[in-house]
Every structure is written in structure tokens, then in C-alpha cells.
Design an enzyme around this catalytic site. Sequence first.
Site, PDB file in Angstrom:
ATOM      1  N   GLU A  90       0.823  -1.216   0.000  1.00  0.00           N
ATOM      2  CA  GLU A  90       0.000   0.000   0.000  1.00  0.00           C
ATOM      3  C   GLU A  90       0.854   1.262   0.000  1.00  0.00           C
ATOM      4  OE1 GLU A  90      -2.705  -0.540   3.336  1.00  0.00           O
ATOM      5  OE2 GLU A  90      -4.104  -1.617   2.042  1.00  0.00           O
TER       6      GLU A  90
ATOM      7  N   GLU B 113     -12.490  -2.090  12.404  1.00  0.00           N
ATOM      8  CA  GLU B 113     -12.485  -1.373  11.130  1.00  0.00           C
ATOM      9  C   GLU B 113     -13.596  -1.844  10.196  1.00  0.00           C
ATOM     10  OE1 GLU B 113      -8.816  -1.728   8.909  1.00  0.00           O
ATOM     11  OE2 GLU B 113      -9.667  -0.732   7.155  1.00  0.00           O
TER      12      GLU B 113
ATOM     13  N   ASP C 129      -8.459  -9.018   3.885  1.00  0.00           N
ATOM     14  CA  ASP C 129      -8.184  -7.910   4.805  1.00  0.00           C
ATOM     15  C   ASP C 129      -9.222  -7.784   5.910  1.00  0.00           C
ATOM     16  OD1 ASP C 129      -7.183  -5.682   5.983  1.00  0.00           O
ATOM     17  OD2 ASP C 129      -7.537  -4.316   4.312  1.00  0.00           O
TER      18      ASP C 129
HETATM   19  C1  BDP Z   1      -6.125  -2.125   6.081  1.00  0.00           C
HETATM   20  C2  BDP Z   1      -6.385  -0.775   6.645  1.00  0.00           C
HETATM   21  C3  BDP Z   1      -5.214   0.155   6.480  1.00  0.00           C
HETATM   22  C4  BDP Z   1      -3.958  -0.504   7.012  1.00  0.00           C
HETATM   23  C5  BDP Z   1      -3.756  -1.820   6.322  1.00  0.00           C
HETATM   24  C6  BDP Z   1      -2.605  -2.624   6.879  1.00  0.00           C
HETATM   25  O1  BDP Z   1      -7.507  -0.239   5.980  1.00  0.00           O
HETATM   26  O2  BDP Z   1      -5.505   1.338   7.174  1.00  0.00           O
HETATM   27  O3  BDP Z   1      -2.861   0.321   6.818  1.00  0.00           O
HETATM   28  O4  BDP Z   1      -4.890  -2.622   6.487  1.00  0.00           O
HETATM   29  O5  BDP Z   1      -2.872  -3.585   7.567  1.00  0.00           O
HETATM   30  O6  BDP Z   1      -7.093  -2.978   6.612  1.00  0.00           O
HETATM   31  O7  BDP Z   1      -1.453  -2.314   6.630  1.00  0.00           O
END
Ligand code: BDP
Length: 720
Positions: free
Chosen positions: A311, A412, A384
Site C-alpha cells: 500500500e 475497522e 483484509d
Molecule cells: C487495512 C487498513 C489500512 C492498514 C492496512 C494494513 O484499511 O488502514 O494500513 O490494512 O494492515 O485494513 O497495513
Amino acid sequence: MVSKEKNMKRFVFLIWFFNVVVLVNAENGSRLWLRYETVPPSLGSELLEKITAIQHNSQNPSMIVAANELQEAMMGFTGARIPVVGKPDAPGILLVTANTRMARRLGLNAELRNMHPDGYLIKTARLNNVTHTIIASPTETGVLYGSFDWIRQIQSGNYDHQIIVKSEPHFDLRMLNHWDNLDGTIERGYAGYSLWKWDELADVLSPRYEQYARANASVGINASVPNSVNANPQVLTPEYLEKLKALADVFRPYGIQLFISVNFASPAALGYLPHSDPFDPAVQQWWKDKAKEIYRLIPDFGGFLVKANSEGQPGPMDYGRNHADGANMLAAALKPYGGLVIWRAFVYDPGDKDRAIQAFDEFMPFDGIFADNVIIQVKNGPVDFQPREPFSPLFGAMKETQVMMELQITQEYTGFSNHLVFLGSQNEEALKSDTWAYGEGSTVARVTDGTLIPHPVSAIAGVANTGEDTNWTGHHFGQANWYAFGRQAWNHTLTSEQIADEWIKATFTSNPDFLEPVKDLMLNSHEAVVNYMMPLGLHHLFAWGHHYGPEPWCDVPGAREDWLPRYYHKASEYGIGFDRTRNGSGAVDQYFPPLNDMYNNVETTPEEFLLWFHHLPWNHTMKNGRTLWDEMAFKYQEGVDSVRSFQKTWDRMEPFIDQERFRHVQSRLRTQVRDAVWWRDAIMLYFQTYSGLPIPYELERPVHDLEDLMKIQLDLKHHN
Ligand code: BDP
């Protein structure tokens, strides 16, 4: 004698009366499950008779903390202050560590030497004709865990003076990952701003740091990463290291080891070097020097948690290197001090390849190539933290590298701190999933706890839900998720039912008229959220950015396709679902037999994962004879009905607890019901535009218009 006993009983009764009847309104949740309410008078007198002193003669801070905790608990339970003494003359609790005179006198050394350093024994023993309760461990931290367990026995109504407990943790590292930013905000945090006041540290120590450490120790959590995986390089500056040292010093007596998240590009980002290529000796040296600097300040520092090439975070691939190159370089820097690198496997590219299979494909080639002080941290599911996912196929597959599971405690994807969702059930499902890596019974728990794949350190992590809210977690029931994570990390065979039972008794009351209905509610709450958000294997139908409400229609021009719900639901006039069979993305073949064939075949795929693995026509026949479309409608309605029933249950609970917490939960349940209806209508009305089918007539009608729902824009901005 008789009158002394009578007086004692009267005294205990008065304390009980005062706490239970008079103080009933003064509850804000800040005391968590450590409320130490007055016990019924008969138990109070028994405790006062048998526990007249707490004995140890150690200067060790963890022993002092343990003794204080027992003292505080006895004070709460009985109203009496029990002295902490150096000699075991009077009946009481003896705190004992291995290789001491007391351990020798009690004949415990041999047993203690063979135990996990955090493990403990609780039993009674006679010394000079006096019966004592012994809490013994190889280490002072273990004595602290044993003390909390003894307290828990009383809180959960299981107290028996003849009690014999032998307990050892299933995972060595039981870790919280905070996604807290240095500016005080929390990524995916729903309980206010961060607990960590970076601008005040290291001079000012908020009392909450110690309370936090204590709460963790009470459930066996022994490691903490205070900063987000999307790590700000600043955390490695001398200024921040001083702040971290201050936190580590507060945590230490509670057995909590400090780790930090680091940004892989720190050497360049902080302006020390032109780049951060792990093959450059100057970069390697920079990390070695940094490790030395950290260990000088924090001698028991745990290590680094790293989100790399994920990401948008930097990583070794930016320099043409791979995950093993990057992780091993950091591991070499930490090795001389016994530090660990926890390297996250949460990686996926925006290409054509199914997101669910990417981590496996990317990491399996490095199995056995990672250094022995690297642990790969894998989210419970392959996508996720969705309300429900099958387990990640990396569990059990990586046999030469230590793998640990990352669970999400912060909600979340399960309604933030507005929805009552007990995640103990979700964790239990993940831990008990059978990978079949070594035949039947190779559960995710057993392939990561060192039983089936031995490695130097076994670990498990949870993304924390704490913040500066008075009640710590936003929703009072969010506390149960923190609690459950700790208890399951200690003992993954505990059922979520046992955990809910303990937690309710400690947090609210043992009154069965409250306990039983509320426990039922908690145990049904995970299934409820799955049903009103994403039943039958549906996933990622969330709104862009905030992941709170439904937005299956979401379309953001120029956005990555794998950040859009349509990538996951693939709805069309024909049907819905993600084909991960051998005719589709082939994800099924990342699982061991017989799971691969089972998931490949629509007939043998558990219906809870149906649309995770299959793309099916709207009129596909389900096991109960309904069409897929109808079944979806029934599931969403079931979710709504469940939350409505939670609301009814809760309203009946008013007489049993304080108004403050009662009303707080009541108002959040109202929101949860509204949200559940919103979810049901949004999903069904939107997919109806494809299926063209009616909502089964026996079900409640939608109460919203799709166009209105599509206009909702919550102001909860975030990247996806
Ligand atoms: C996702 C979240 C994000 C995190 C990412 C992670 O939306 O904010 O940075 O995972 O785990 O679920 O790195």
C-alpha cells in the site's frame, strides 16, 4: 471469637452494600474488567480468614506490582487491607520464583525449571503448620500472571481454596499492534485520540500508560508496538527514542516488551543516506548503529515490525531486492541483542492477479530463506480483516519460516465502536480453522504456536482498539475484544463462551439474569454482523475510505480496481461472487487437500464461504432449497432481526447494572439497528438492479430508496 466473626461478616456486608447498592451509578468503564467488586459476604469472610498476608521478599518491580495487585483486589473483594510481608508466618499468599530458598523449601524448583518462563502454578502448601496459597513461576512476570489468574478465579466465581492451576502460554509473544500516528490520531481507531502523548513524552508520563500496561498484563499480553505500521521515520530519531524509552520503562514491570514499527526507507527519509538499499553496506551499518542506540536505551527492546512494499510503503523491492533481503538485513542488525523482525505479509499489487492469492505467491518462494529471528506476520484471512474470511493459506504452508497471525481487534470492518460485535468468536474461528498441513487437526493455532512447526519464538498479534476515551475502547463491549485477544493468545483452546462468561462477570455482574442473556447476545453478535454486512462469503462491499457503511456501487474515477467493491462481488445480471476455483483465479489450490477440492466444488464448499470461492447464478439452489437470491435476502433480514433482539435483550438488563453504561450501550445498539437496516437495504436494493428479482414477499420490505442510500457520504476520510 463468634462475635469477631459476626463483626467481620457485618463489615463485609456493609462494604458490599455500599459498593453494590450505593455506588451502582458510578461507572464509566475506565476500570475495565479490573473492578474488584465486593464479593458475597460468605466468600468475603472465607478470604479474610485464609488470606491474612501477601508474602514475598523480592525487590523485583514485577513482584511488587503483583503483591500490590493482590492487595488491591483483596481490598475490593473484602474491604480489608491485607499487609504485604517478608516472612510467611501468617496464612496467606506466597509469591515464589524459581531458584529461591522458598522454592527449594516448597520443593518446587524441579517443576518450575521445566516450565515456560511466563507459566505459573497456583496451589496450597503447608509451611510450619500454616497453609498458604502459593503462586509460583520461573519468573517474576509469571508470578504476576499467576496473581491475575488467582484474582480472576474469584471474579468468575470459581474460587476454591484448594485450587490447583498449572498454566503456560500457548504463544511466546502476545502482542498488540497500535496503529497510532505520531500526530496523536489513530488509523482505524474509534476510541478517540491516541493514548500516547508524544509531545509530552518523555517528561510527562500519563497515568494511563501504567493502567494500560496493567490491563494487558492481566490478560497475559506481553508485547506492544505503539506506532502504526504505516510508520513515520521520525520514530527512529534520538528524540523519539527517548520517548519510547520512557514508555518501555513504564511497561517493563508489567512484563511488556516494547517493539516499534519502522519505515524501511528510514536511512534516506531521515536524510542520513541517499537511499535505503539493503545491499549497501552503509545502509546495513546505519541499521546496526541504530539498533545499538536503541538497545543502549531499552536493553530489552523487542524488535521491528515492518510493513514493506505494501500500500505504497517503501521496501526492499524499491531497490530490486526482495522481502527476504530486506527482512534479513534488519534481522542482522538486531541479532546481537536478541531482537526480532516481524515482517508483514500484507502485500498485494493492483495487477490482474486475484488479491487473495498474492501474499502466498509472493512469500512462499522465500520459505526457509528468512533469518531465524524473522517472523512473518499474516492477517487471519487472505484479503483484509473482513467480517468473515477463510484462513490465509500461508498458515501451515510456510514450514521453514516462523509465521504468526495478525487479528484485528479494532473494528475497522465490523461497525467501528458503534456496533456490539464480540470478536472472541471470530478469533476462535480463525484459530481453530484446520489447515490440514499435517493432516487433520493442523489448526492455524497449532501451526503457529510451535506445536507442529517448532521455531525459536511463537507469536500472535492483534491490532489494538484502545484510545483516550474514558472507557478505553469507545464501546463498552469493545473492551471484551481486547480482553478476548489476550486470553486467546495465552490459551487458544479457551472457547469464546468461557471468555465472554469471565469478562461479563468481571466487567458487569455475575447475576445469572444478566450473565446468561448478555452472554448469548455476545456469542451471536459476530454471526449477526456477518449477516447484515456480508453473508455467504461476500466481502469488501464497504464504502470507499472509511469502511463503515455499504457502498457496493462505489466507483472512484482512476481508483485501483482492487480497492473497489465490484472487484470482489462481480455482480451482473447472471449472478454474483468471486470465482476462485480452478476455472477462476485458482486460489483454491493454495490450500492443502482435501480443502482445495472441497473449495473447488460448489457442492462441498461451506455456504458461509460460497461467494468467496464461486461466482453463481442468482437462481443457484442452496442446501435449504431456496435460491441464492432469496437466501441472501433471508440472511440480511436475519442480521437485522438479531440486532433487534439484542436491543430487546439489553433493555431488559436495566435493573442489573449502572445507568451510565446501560444507557451508553443502549444508544449504540439503536445505531447498530439503524445501520443493519441500512446495510440490508443498500445491498439488496443495489443487487436487485442486477438480479431483477423481488425481495421474498414474506420478508420485511426495504425502508430506504436506493438513490438516497447512494447519496450518503459519511465524512470519515481515509485512503482505502
Ligand atoms: C487495512 C487498513 C489500512 C492498514 C492496512 C494494513 O484499511 O488502514 O494500513 O490494512 O494492515 O485494513 O497495513
